[in-house]
Design a protein around this motif. Structure first.
Motif, PDB file in Angstrom:
ATOM      1  N   ALA A  43       0.824  -1.218   0.000  1.00 21.71           N
ATOM      2  CA  ALA A  43       0.000   0.000   0.000  1.00 21.71           C
ATOM      3  C   ALA A  43       0.854   1.263   0.000  1.00 21.71           C
ATOM      4  CB  ALA A  43      -0.937  -0.011   1.206  1.00 21.71           C
ATOM      5  N   GLY A  44       1.984   1.219   0.678  1.00 19.93           N
ATOM      6  CA  GLY A  44       2.814   2.418   0.764  1.00 19.93           C
ATOM      7  C   GLY A  44       4.011   2.417  -0.151  1.00 19.93           C
ATOM      8  N   CYS A  45       4.092   1.439  -1.057  1.00 20.72           N
ATOM      9  CA  CYS A  45       5.282   1.355  -1.908  1.00 20.72           C
ATOM     10  C   CYS A  45       5.146   2.255  -3.133  1.00 20.72           C
ATOM     11  CB  CYS A  45       5.529  -0.091  -2.343  1.00 20.72           C
ATOM     12  SG  CYS A  45       4.428  -0.696  -3.632  1.00 20.72           S
ATOM     13  N   GLU A  46       6.250   2.513  -3.763  1.00 22.75           N
ATOM     14  CA  GLU A  46       6.274   3.320  -4.985  1.00 22.75           C
ATOM     15  C   GLU A  46       5.549   2.586  -6.112  1.00 22.75           C
ATOM     16  OE1 GLU A  46       9.779   4.089  -8.131  1.00 22.75           O
ATOM     17  OE2 GLU A  46      10.183   4.882  -6.119  1.00 22.75           O
TER      18      GLU A  46
ATOM     19  N   GLY B 219       9.454  -0.606  -6.890  1.00 20.65           N
ATOM     20  CA  GLY B 219       8.757  -0.364  -5.628  1.00 20.65           C
ATOM     21  C   GLY B 219       7.972  -1.576  -5.172  1.00 20.65           C
ATOM     22  N   ILE B 220       7.295  -2.239  -6.112  1.00 20.62           N
ATOM     23  CA  ILE B 220       6.545  -3.452  -5.770  1.00 20.62           C
ATOM     24  C   ILE B 220       7.496  -4.548  -5.299  1.00 20.62           C
ATOM     25  CG2 ILE B 220       5.154  -5.316  -6.762  1.00 20.62           C
ATOM     26  CD1 ILE B 220       3.812  -3.189  -8.519  1.00 20.62           C
ATOM     27  N   GLN B 221       8.642  -4.659  -5.951  1.00 18.19           N
ATOM     28  CA  GLN B 221       9.626  -5.660  -5.532  1.00 18.19           C
ATOM     29  C   GLN B 221      10.063  -5.416  -4.089  1.00 18.19           C
ATOM     30  OE1 GLN B 221      12.818  -6.890  -8.285  1.00 18.19           O
ATOM     31  NE2 GLN B 221      14.276  -6.403  -6.664  1.00 18.19           N
ATOM     32  N   GLN B 222      10.305  -4.165  -3.735  1.00 14.40           N
ATOM     33  CA  GLN B 222      10.683  -3.848  -2.358  1.00 14.40           C
ATOM     34  C   GLN B 222       9.559  -4.198  -1.392  1.00 14.40           C
ATOM     35  OE1 GLN B 222      11.823   0.277  -2.327  1.00 14.40           O
ATOM     36  NE2 GLN B 222      13.694  -0.064  -3.518  1.00 14.40           N
ATOM     37  N   GLY B 223       8.310  -3.913  -1.795  1.00 12.58           N
ATOM     38  CA  GLY B 223       7.177  -4.260  -0.947  1.00 12.58           C
ATOM     39  C   GLY B 223       7.037  -5.763  -0.758  1.00 12.58           C
ATOM     40  N   LEU B 224       7.277  -6.521  -1.827  1.00 11.69           N
ATOM     41  CA  LEU B 224       7.202  -7.981  -1.733  1.00 11.69           C
ATOM     42  C   LEU B 224       8.286  -8.529  -0.810  1.00 11.69           C
ATOM     43  CD1 LEU B 224       6.515  -8.839  -5.486  1.00 11.69           C
ATOM     44  CD2 LEU B 224       4.899  -9.070  -3.590  1.00 11.69           C
ATOM     45  N   PHE B 225       9.497  -7.987  -0.938  1.00  3.54           N
ATOM     46  CA  PHE B 225      10.574  -8.432  -0.053  1.00  3.54           C
ATOM     47  C   PHE B 225      10.240  -8.104   1.403  1.00  3.54           C
ATOM     48  CE2 PHE B 225      13.575  -8.916  -3.657  1.00  3.54           C
ATOM     49  CZ  PHE B 225      14.150 -10.111  -3.265  1.00  3.54           C
TER      50      PHE B 225
ATOM     51  N   VAL C  11       9.620 -14.190  -3.794  1.00  2.30           N
ATOM     52  CA  VAL C  11       9.530 -12.924  -4.520  1.00  2.30           C
ATOM     53  C   VAL C  11       9.790 -13.139  -6.008  1.00  2.30           C
ATOM     54  CG1 VAL C  11      10.531 -10.620  -4.766  1.00  2.30           C
ATOM     55  CG2 VAL C  11      10.138 -11.578  -2.490  1.00  2.30           C
ATOM     56  N   THR C  12      10.747 -13.995  -6.332  1.00  4.34           N
ATOM     57  CA  THR C  12      11.049 -14.293  -7.734  1.00  4.34           C
ATOM     58  C   THR C  12       9.818 -14.805  -8.468  1.00  4.34           C
ATOM     59  OG1 THR C  12      13.413 -14.726  -7.430  1.00  4.34           O
ATOM     60  CG2 THR C  12      12.313 -15.913  -9.194  1.00  4.34           C
ATOM     61  N   THR C  13       9.101 -15.741  -7.854  1.00  2.00           N
ATOM     62  CA  THR C  13       7.919 -16.308  -8.500  1.00  2.00           C
ATOM     63  C   THR C  13       6.844 -15.249  -8.722  1.00  2.00           C
ATOM     64  OG1 THR C  13       8.363 -18.476  -7.514  1.00  2.00           O
ATOM     65  CG2 THR C  13       6.124 -18.067  -8.307  1.00  2.00           C
ATOM     66  N   VAL C  14       6.609 -14.412  -7.719  1.00  4.62           N
ATOM     67  CA  VAL C  14       5.588 -13.366  -7.865  1.00  4.62           C
ATOM     68  C   VAL C  14       5.980 -12.385  -8.968  1.00  4.62           C
ATOM     69  CG1 VAL C  14       4.333 -11.512  -6.710  1.00  4.62           C
ATOM     70  CG2 VAL C  14       4.895 -13.600  -5.452  1.00  4.62           C
ATOM     71  N   LEU C  15       7.251 -12.036  -9.065  1.00  3.34           N
ATOM     72  CA  LEU C  15       7.694 -11.112 -10.111  1.00  3.34           C
ATOM     73  C   LEU C  15       7.458 -11.692 -11.502  1.00  3.34           C
ATOM     74  CD1 LEU C  15      11.037  -9.751  -8.578  1.00  3.34           C
ATOM     75  CD2 LEU C  15       8.855  -8.537  -8.809  1.00  3.34           C
ATOM     76  N   TRP C  16       7.664 -12.995 -11.674  1.00  8.35           N
ATOM     77  CA  TRP C  16       7.379 -13.612 -12.975  1.00  8.35           C
ATOM     78  C   TRP C  16       5.880 -13.598 -13.262  1.00  8.35           C
ATOM     79  CZ3 TRP C  16      10.568 -13.770 -16.652  1.00  8.35           C
ATOM     80  CH2 TRP C  16      11.914 -14.082 -16.477  1.00  8.35           C
ATOM     81  N   VAL C  17       5.052 -13.804 -12.240  1.00  6.70           N
ATOM     82  CA  VAL C  17       3.598 -13.729 -12.438  1.00  6.70           C
ATOM     83  C   VAL C  17       3.212 -12.339 -12.940  1.00  6.70           C
ATOM     84  CG1 VAL C  17       1.356 -13.742 -11.271  1.00  6.70           C
ATOM     85  CG2 VAL C  17       3.031 -15.526 -10.756  1.00  6.70           C
TER      86      VAL C  17
END
Length: 518
Positions: free
Chosen positions: A228-231, A236-242, A348-354
């Motif tokens: 919600a607060g990520c860029e 930004g989404i990658q940072q939020g996922l991590f 996180v890797t799997t979500v990024l590929w999705v």
């Protein structure tokens, strides 16, 4: 979407780095270009694999002779007997690794050599990514023609689901060997036998407890809050996922994560792991080896200082040590760090590929958004899409195992001490088990009908040494995807696939994915 054009583009790139004299002498595996295109599909693919392997080797190998032409003549003399015997499909990688050829090049058998400084991050990244491209180039082909085992470097590659299943379910015969990667320490991921069982017991109950269905909503809420607060960008989404995955991991052990400093340390771990993995393939100088090992020990020490500064975390490390009291030299910090990296990175890797694949197909993206937004108890299309993503882009694309006792596996003789490669990419794209395996199919029939062979789908591996956090990892991926799709929409300007490989297979940074908030 098919990755083959990208592989062919890489082949052309590597071809440009091979001296014209070498191409003339080798005639593309001792045959002309015309013959390469006239032979049956299996033969054509084998010639391509041989050319690709040669190109990969030459890209990282200086010419030991005064001129490239002299070197090419020496190589040609080695191939000439094969040509006279009409054995056009003999693997060039065998030639590149035999003792005579290695003496010619001044290279230890089985090792890649390089020109220039291998500490160059671009060179390291390129070589490791090329290994994965090579796996994709070899995958999706019917290997029942008796062409012999596939090879990458000096490793025999197993990619038939039945063969890989046998290897994975015989951990005493096919043992884990992480070579220089173990400089980061020992954990349940790189030990064997009783020591592995002891280490596994330290963390396994925590993973199973955290993966209970009762935690579904809390896992979703953690990811939703971090996003919600990520860029509004892919970075930004990658940072939020991590941040979300890190919070969930720490909570599984009753701890609170310091997200920013821990994320910085994990970035360092990934950089060090990439170098250590590279040096497991390419022989380093003593200075390079010592530098990499020193960096590995430094990042573990910094992690230890951070963890032990927290009273609860220090108490948890004491629990680790008590349960592993029989293991000489046991380090709870090493165990924790490797579990942390493995669990967070693959999720996180799997979500990024999705997200990458959602951006490539707007209709599929909206269908998944509608299914998730409806708060339905079952989301079969979303589940199918996640499975297809893990099939096509497995977070761990390959594994290596060391043969403990000489044996024969499906007609391939293996000697004690030999390293073999298990291609998860190849298993997931084997034509005997999948329809159109090299095509990304968002509504793949095998997943919709639940008719796929379990041996042919192993994103979390299989056998006694499969991922201990598989249930938790699957739960995190599902809930993270739901949280992301509810908040963001994605679009891609092209559909060119590029990797960033360092033990886990991420999409490369800078991919042409645009992000907007819903």
């Amino acid at each position: 979407m098919d990755i083959v054009p990208e592989v062919r583009a890489l082949e052309r790139h590597l071809d440009a780095r091979i001296d014209d004299a070498l191409v003339r002498w080798l005639r593309l595996c001792c045959v002309s270009r015309g013959h390469t295109h006239r032979c049956h599909r299996g033969g054509r693919c084998r010639h391509r694999r041989q050319k690709f392997t040669l190109a990969l080797r030459m890209h990282f190998s200086p010419h030991p002779e005064p001129s490239p032409v002299c070197y090419c003549r020496q190589v040609y003399k080695g191939i000439l007997p094969l040509r006279r015997a009409n054995n056009f499909t003999a693997s060039l990688s065998r030639l590149c690794n035999n003792s005579a050829h290695c003496r010619l090049r001044g290279t230890p058998p089985g090792a890649f050599r390089h020109g220039g400084r291998v500490s160059d991050p671009t060179q390291i990244e390129g070589m490791l990514n090329n290994l994965v491209y090579n796996l994709f180039a070899q995958s999706g082909q019917d290997d029942r023609r008796g062409a012999g085992p596939k090879e990458i470097g000096n490793l025999v590659v197993f990619d038939h689901p039945e063969s890989v299943d046998k290897i994975a379910k015989a951990p005493a015969l096919f043992r884990k060997n992480f070579s220089l990667i173990s400089a980061l320490g020992f954990s349940r991921f790189n030990t064997n036998d009783d020591e592995w069982a002891t280490r596994r017991a330290i963390t396994q109950d925590r993973y199973l407890a955290a993966a209970k269905p009762a935690h579904n909503q809390s896992v979703h809420d953690i990811f939703a809050a971090c996003l919600a607060g990520c860029e509004t960008s892919l970075a930004g989404i990658q940072q939020g996922l991590f941040a979300g995955a890190m919070t969930i991991f720490y909570r599984a052990f009753g701890l609170a994560a310091e997200v920013r400093p821990t994320a910085a340390l994990l970035d360092r771990v990934r950089v060090v792991l990439r170098r250590l993995q590279y040096y497991s393939w390419v022989t380093p100088t003593n200075a390079e080896r010592n530098s990499a090992i020193g960096d590995a020990r430094a990042v573990v020490a910094d992690f230890g200082a951070q963890i032990m500064a927290d009273r609860q975390a220090a108490a948890e490390m004491d629990r680790f040590s008590e349960q592993a009291s029989e293991i000489e030299g046991f380090s709870p910090i090493e165990e924790f760090v490797m579990n942390l990296f493995a669990g967070i990175e693959t999720t996180v890797t799997t979500v990024l590929w999705v997200l990458d694949r959602l951006g490539a197909n707007q209709k599929v993206q909206e269908r998944i958004h509608d299914e998730i937004s409806g708060d339905r108890p079952q989301t079969p299309f979303t589940d199918c899409f996640i499975n297809e993503t893990m099939r096509y882009f497995p977070p761990i694309p390959f594994l290596t195992r060391e043969v403990s006792t000489s044996t024969d596996l499906d007609g391939t003789a293996l000697r004690a001490g030999q390293l073999v490669m298990l291609s998860v990419v190849g298993v997931h794209q084997h034509p005997e088990f999948w329809e159109n395996p090299r095509t990304f199919d968002a509504s793949r029939k095998e997943f919709i009908d639940n008719s796929f062979d379990r041996r042919a789908f192993i994103p979390f591996l299989t056998g006694p040494r499969m991922c201990g956090g598989a249930r938790l990892g699957r739960l995190e991926v599902e809930q993270a995807v739901r949280a992301v799709v509810r908040q963001f929409a994605f679009a891609r300007a092209d559909d060119i696939i590029r990797f960033d490989y360092a033990l886990a297979l991420r999409p490369a940074s800078g991919m042409s994915v645009t992000v907007s908030r819903r």
